[in-house]
Scaffold this motif. Structure first.
Motif, PDB file in Angstrom:
ATOM      1  N   GLN A  13      16.923  28.630 -73.695  1.00  0.00           N
ATOM      2  CA  GLN A  13      16.989  28.007 -72.424  1.00  0.00           C
ATOM      3  C   GLN A  13      15.607  27.013 -72.256  1.00  0.00           C
ATOM      4  O   GLN A  13      14.477  27.439 -72.999  1.00  0.00           O
ATOM      5  N   ALA A  14      15.694  26.096 -71.635  1.00  0.00           N
ATOM      6  CA  ALA A  14      14.539  25.248 -71.465  1.00  0.00           C
ATOM      7  C   ALA A  14      13.529  26.226 -70.667  1.00  0.00           C
ATOM      8  O   ALA A  14      13.651  27.051 -69.748  1.00  0.00           O
ATOM      9  N   GLY A  15      12.343  25.895 -71.230  1.00  0.00           N
ATOM     10  CA  GLY A  15      11.190  26.619 -70.856  1.00  0.00           C
ATOM     11  C   GLY A  15      10.730  27.802 -71.655  1.00  0.00           C
ATOM     12  O   GLY A  15       9.777  28.294 -71.605  1.00  0.00           O
ATOM     13  N   GLY A  16      11.672  27.991 -72.630  1.00  0.00           N
ATOM     14  CA  GLY A  16      11.620  29.174 -73.403  1.00  0.00           C
ATOM     15  C   GLY A  16      10.951  29.014 -74.686  1.00  0.00           C
ATOM     16  O   GLY A  16      10.293  27.829 -74.793  1.00  0.00           O
ATOM     17  N   VAL A  63       4.403  16.879 -78.568  1.00  0.00           N
ATOM     18  CA  VAL A  63       4.230  18.288 -78.634  1.00  0.00           C
ATOM     19  C   VAL A  63       3.002  19.013 -78.286  1.00  0.00           C
ATOM     20  O   VAL A  63       2.757  20.380 -78.308  1.00  0.00           O
ATOM     21  N   LYS A  64       1.897  18.105 -78.205  1.00  0.00           N
ATOM     22  CA  LYS A  64       0.654  18.589 -77.765  1.00  0.00           C
ATOM     23  C   LYS A  64       0.563  19.447 -76.660  1.00  0.00           C
ATOM     24  O   LYS A  64       1.349  19.233 -75.570  1.00  0.00           O
ATOM     25  N   GLY A  65      -0.084  20.639 -76.689  1.00  0.00           N
ATOM     26  CA  GLY A  65      -0.160  21.407 -75.561  1.00  0.00           C
ATOM     27  C   GLY A  65       0.985  22.414 -75.513  1.00  0.00           C
ATOM     28  O   GLY A  65       1.030  23.541 -74.581  1.00  0.00           O
ATOM     29  N   ARG A  66       1.902  22.287 -76.139  1.00  0.00           N
ATOM     30  CA  ARG A  66       3.100  23.238 -76.170  1.00  0.00           C
ATOM     31  C   ARG A  66       3.495  23.886 -77.559  1.00  0.00           C
ATOM     32  O   ARG A  66       3.814  25.160 -77.484  1.00  0.00           O
ATOM     33  N   MET A  82       6.476  27.581 -80.508  1.00  0.00           N
ATOM     34  CA  MET A  82       7.130  26.337 -79.846  1.00  0.00           C
ATOM     35  C   MET A  82       7.198  27.109 -78.515  1.00  0.00           C
ATOM     36  O   MET A  82       8.065  27.912 -78.227  1.00  0.00           O
ATOM     37  N   ASN A  83       6.312  26.568 -77.264  1.00  0.00           N
ATOM     38  CA  ASN A  83       6.399  26.958 -76.063  1.00  0.00           C
ATOM     39  C   ASN A  83       6.940  25.783 -75.068  1.00  0.00           C
ATOM     40  O   ASN A  83       6.924  24.878 -75.388  1.00  0.00           O
ATOM     41  N   SER A  84       7.647  26.255 -73.891  1.00  0.00           N
ATOM     42  CA  SER A  84       7.905  25.537 -72.800  1.00  0.00           C
ATOM     43  C   SER A  84       8.648  24.372 -73.555  1.00  0.00           C
ATOM     44  O   SER A  84       8.504  23.196 -73.446  1.00  0.00           O
ATOM     45  N   LEU A  85       9.557  24.858 -74.233  1.00  0.00           N
ATOM     46  CA  LEU A  85      10.670  24.153 -74.922  1.00  0.00           C
ATOM     47  C   LEU A  85      11.518  23.030 -73.964  1.00  0.00           C
ATOM     48  O   LEU A  85      11.834  23.514 -72.621  1.00  0.00           O
ATOM     49  N   VAL A 119      17.951  23.594 -77.465  1.00  0.00           N
ATOM     50  CA  VAL A 119      17.375  24.084 -76.187  1.00  0.00           C
ATOM     51  C   VAL A 119      18.170  23.650 -74.983  1.00  0.00           C
ATOM     52  O   VAL A 119      18.752  22.339 -75.139  1.00  0.00           O
ATOM     53  N   ASP A 120      18.754  24.508 -74.204  1.00  0.00           N
ATOM     54  CA  ASP A 120      19.950  24.199 -73.232  1.00  0.00           C
ATOM     55  C   ASP A 120      19.160  23.976 -71.561  1.00  0.00           C
ATOM     56  O   ASP A 120      18.093  24.731 -71.576  1.00  0.00           O
ATOM     57  N   SER A 121      19.508  22.821 -71.145  1.00  0.00           N
ATOM     58  CA  SER A 121      19.130  22.773 -69.828  1.00  0.00           C
ATOM     59  C   SER A 121      19.552  23.593 -68.628  1.00  0.00           C
ATOM     60  O   SER A 121      20.669  24.579 -68.779  1.00  0.00           O
TER      61      SER A 121
END
Length: 121
Positions: A13-16, A63-66, A82-85, A119-121
């Motif tokens: 999920q988004a944010g994962g 992708v910087k910071g994520r 990969m964070n905050s996808l 990545v699902d919204s």
């Protein structure tokens, strides 16, 4: 010959978060730069992140910071945390490495087959 094998892709999920791994095997003396690229449907392959043999990372702005790239030289592996996808991160992710061969000391570039990240919204 050298083989690169990616793993760790999947749906989230988004944010994962997801962690991709890539292991190089075969005729290896040493590995110079390792990197991740990605290719979304209908788009060209684009660079995501690079890490040098001295562990110096570099990232695409989007992708910087994520995302965080790292490597384990003892295991010939490169990782991509990969964070905050986001849904726009959906793509096939490829690892690539510049490998120095033992006998000839020639440096060649190799690519993996890719791993799907959705990545699902």
């Amino acid at each position: 010959q050298v083989q690169l094998a990616e793993s760790g892709g999947g749906s989230v999920q988004a944010g994962g978060s997801l962690r991709l791994s890539c292991e190089a095997s075969g005729n290896i003396f040493s590995i110079n730069t390792m990197a991740w690229f990605r290719q979304a449907p209908g788009k060209q392959r684009e660079w995501v992140a690079t890490i040098t043999s001295d562990d110096i990372p570099n990232y695409a702005d989007f992708v910087k910071g994520r995302f965080t790239i790292s490597r384990d030289n003892a295991k010939n592996r490169v990782y991509l945390q990969m964070n905050s996808l986001k849904p726009e991160d959906t793509a096939v992710y490829y690892c690539t490495s510049w490998v120095r061969e033992p006998t000839t000391q020639t440096v060649r570039n190799y690519w993996g087959q890719g791993t799907q990240v959705t990545v699902d919204s």
